[in-house]
Scaffold this motif. Structure first.
Motif, PDB file in Angstrom:
ATOM      1  N   GLN A 134       3.829  55.033 -12.712  1.00  0.00           N
ATOM      2  CA  GLN A 134       4.531  56.288 -12.450  1.00  0.00           C
ATOM      3  C   GLN A 134       6.042  56.135 -12.626  1.00  0.00           C
ATOM      4  O   GLN A 134       6.708  57.031 -13.146  1.00  0.00           O
ATOM      5  N   HIS A 135       6.578  54.995 -12.201  1.00  0.00           N
ATOM      6  CA  HIS A 135       8.034  54.815 -12.210  1.00  0.00           C
ATOM      7  C   HIS A 135       8.507  54.014 -13.427  1.00  0.00           C
ATOM      8  O   HIS A 135       9.562  53.381 -13.380  1.00  0.00           O
ATOM      9  N   TYR A 136       7.701  54.011 -14.473  1.00  0.00           N
ATOM     10  CA  TYR A 136       8.052  53.478 -15.793  1.00  0.00           C
ATOM     11  C   TYR A 136       8.166  51.951 -15.830  1.00  0.00           C
ATOM     12  O   TYR A 136       7.592  51.306 -16.695  1.00  0.00           O
ATOM     13  N   GLY A 137       8.951  51.359 -14.924  1.00  0.00           N
ATOM     14  CA  GLY A 137       9.090  49.906 -14.892  1.00  0.00           C
ATOM     15  C   GLY A 137       9.904  49.339 -16.047  1.00  0.00           C
ATOM     16  O   GLY A 137       9.755  48.175 -16.393  1.00  0.00           O
ATOM     17  N   LEU A 138      10.775  50.157 -16.630  1.00  0.00           N
ATOM     18  CA  LEU A 138      11.617  49.682 -17.731  1.00  0.00           C
ATOM     19  C   LEU A 138      12.856  48.982 -17.179  1.00  0.00           C
ATOM     20  O   LEU A 138      13.359  49.322 -16.110  1.00  0.00           O
ATOM     21  N   LEU A 139      13.363  47.998 -17.916  1.00  0.00           N
ATOM     22  CA  LEU A 139      14.604  47.330 -17.540  1.00  0.00           C
ATOM     23  C   LEU A 139      15.779  48.158 -18.047  1.00  0.00           C
ATOM     24  O   LEU A 139      15.910  48.402 -19.253  1.00  0.00           O
ATOM     25  N   GLU A 140      16.637  48.582 -17.131  1.00  0.00           N
ATOM     26  CA  GLU A 140      17.701  49.523 -17.474  1.00  0.00           C
ATOM     27  C   GLU A 140      18.761  48.925 -18.384  1.00  0.00           C
ATOM     28  O   GLU A 140      19.484  49.663 -19.070  1.00  0.00           O
ATOM     29  N   THR A 141      18.895  47.597 -18.396  1.00  0.00           N
ATOM     30  CA  THR A 141      19.926  46.955 -19.224  1.00  0.00           C
ATOM     31  C   THR A 141      19.478  46.764 -20.664  1.00  0.00           C
ATOM     32  O   THR A 141      20.275  46.393 -21.519  1.00  0.00           O
ATOM     33  N   LEU A 142      18.174  47.029 -20.945  1.00  0.00           N
ATOM     34  CA  LEU A 142      17.643  46.844 -22.286  1.00  0.00           C
ATOM     35  C   LEU A 142      17.418  48.189 -22.962  1.00  0.00           C
ATOM     36  O   LEU A 142      17.178  49.206 -22.306  1.00  0.00           O
ATOM     37  N   THR A 143      17.494  48.203 -24.279  1.00  0.00           N
ATOM     38  CA  THR A 143      17.189  49.412 -25.035  1.00  0.00           C
ATOM     39  C   THR A 143      15.680  49.651 -25.049  1.00  0.00           C
ATOM     40  O   THR A 143      14.890  48.788 -24.629  1.00  0.00           O
TER      41      THR A 143
END
Length: 232
Positions: free
Chosen positions: A102-111
């Motif tokens: 649900q909360h994506y789990g993407l690393l914000e510092t990466l494209t």
């Protein structure tokens, strides 16, 4: 999208028997799943619904090897998850399962591209191949133009599409999506579910989606409604 040999992957069948799971909460045992039996055919599409506390997310965690099976039997394809060590469960996840949260789990510092590539690197895909595959996946989810953007520069729907691309990078036989539309508006929710369905057909995986949205749940081939376990 096809596998390494050019053929579409087949999904995995799942057999769950007498599954029980207990959490320790404030000094007491809290039963979340109590005696579940479930058969899921290879390549099928199952939605899981139920009230809060019914064990929906726990079930996905058990099927995906994020939680160890305490009691009962969970067989995914030809892998019996009961008693597997942490390294063995990690290997199972890397070779078999794609997760969408649900909360994506993407690393914000990466494209966007780097987020997808990182998942490929963790799975041991060679650099040139994982870059090529990551670009193909971003194209497949309609985000080629956003490959160089970081998560905070994208909408919620775009971030979830990146998360789906990341989940597909190892061409999983089983995709588990836990409330993938929980943070999205109705239009974005439909787009994300349609994307999951399309990717399921393209790679031939088994798809299980936990959702509180009854309209989206009805799109699946089959629906499982869980009820909270009774705790004395």
């Amino acid at each position: 999208m096809t596998g390494h040999d050019g053929d579409v992957h087949n999904g995995v069948s799942i057999e769950v028997r007498s599954l029980r799971h207990v959490y320790r909460h404030r000094g007491q045992d809290l039963r979340v799943i109590d005696g579940l039996d479930l058969t899921i055919e290879s390549g099928s599409y199952l939605s899981v619904t139920g009230r809060s506390g019914a064990g929906k997310s726990t079930l996905l965690a058990l099927l995906g090897g994020l939680e160890a099976v305490q009691s009962g039997s969970v067989v995914v394809g030809d892998v019996d998850l009961i008693g597997l060590t942490s390294p063995a469960l990690a290997a199972f996840r890397q070779t078999t399962v794609g997760f969408v949260f649900q909360h994506y789990g993407l690393l914000e510092t990466l494209t966007a591209l780097e987020n997808v590539e990182l998942a490929g690197a963790l799975k041991g895909i060679r650099p040139r191949l994982r870059r090529e595959r990551s670009r193909e996946l971003l194209y497949a989810v309609g985000l080629s133009a956003r490959a160089g953007h970081r998560p905070l520069e994208m909408s919620g729907g775009e971030r979830q599409r990146v998360a789906i691309a990341r989940a597909m990078v190892n061409e999983p036989r089983l995709v588990l999506a836990d409330e993938p539309t929980g943070n999205l508006d109705e239009e974005s929710s439909i787009a994300v579910v349609e994307l999951l369905e399309r990717m399921r057909h393209e790679i031939g995986c088994t798809l299980i989606v936990v959702t509180h949205n009854s309209a989206l749940a009805k799109r699946a081939d089959r629906r499982l409604e869980l009820s909270p376990a009774v705790n004395a």
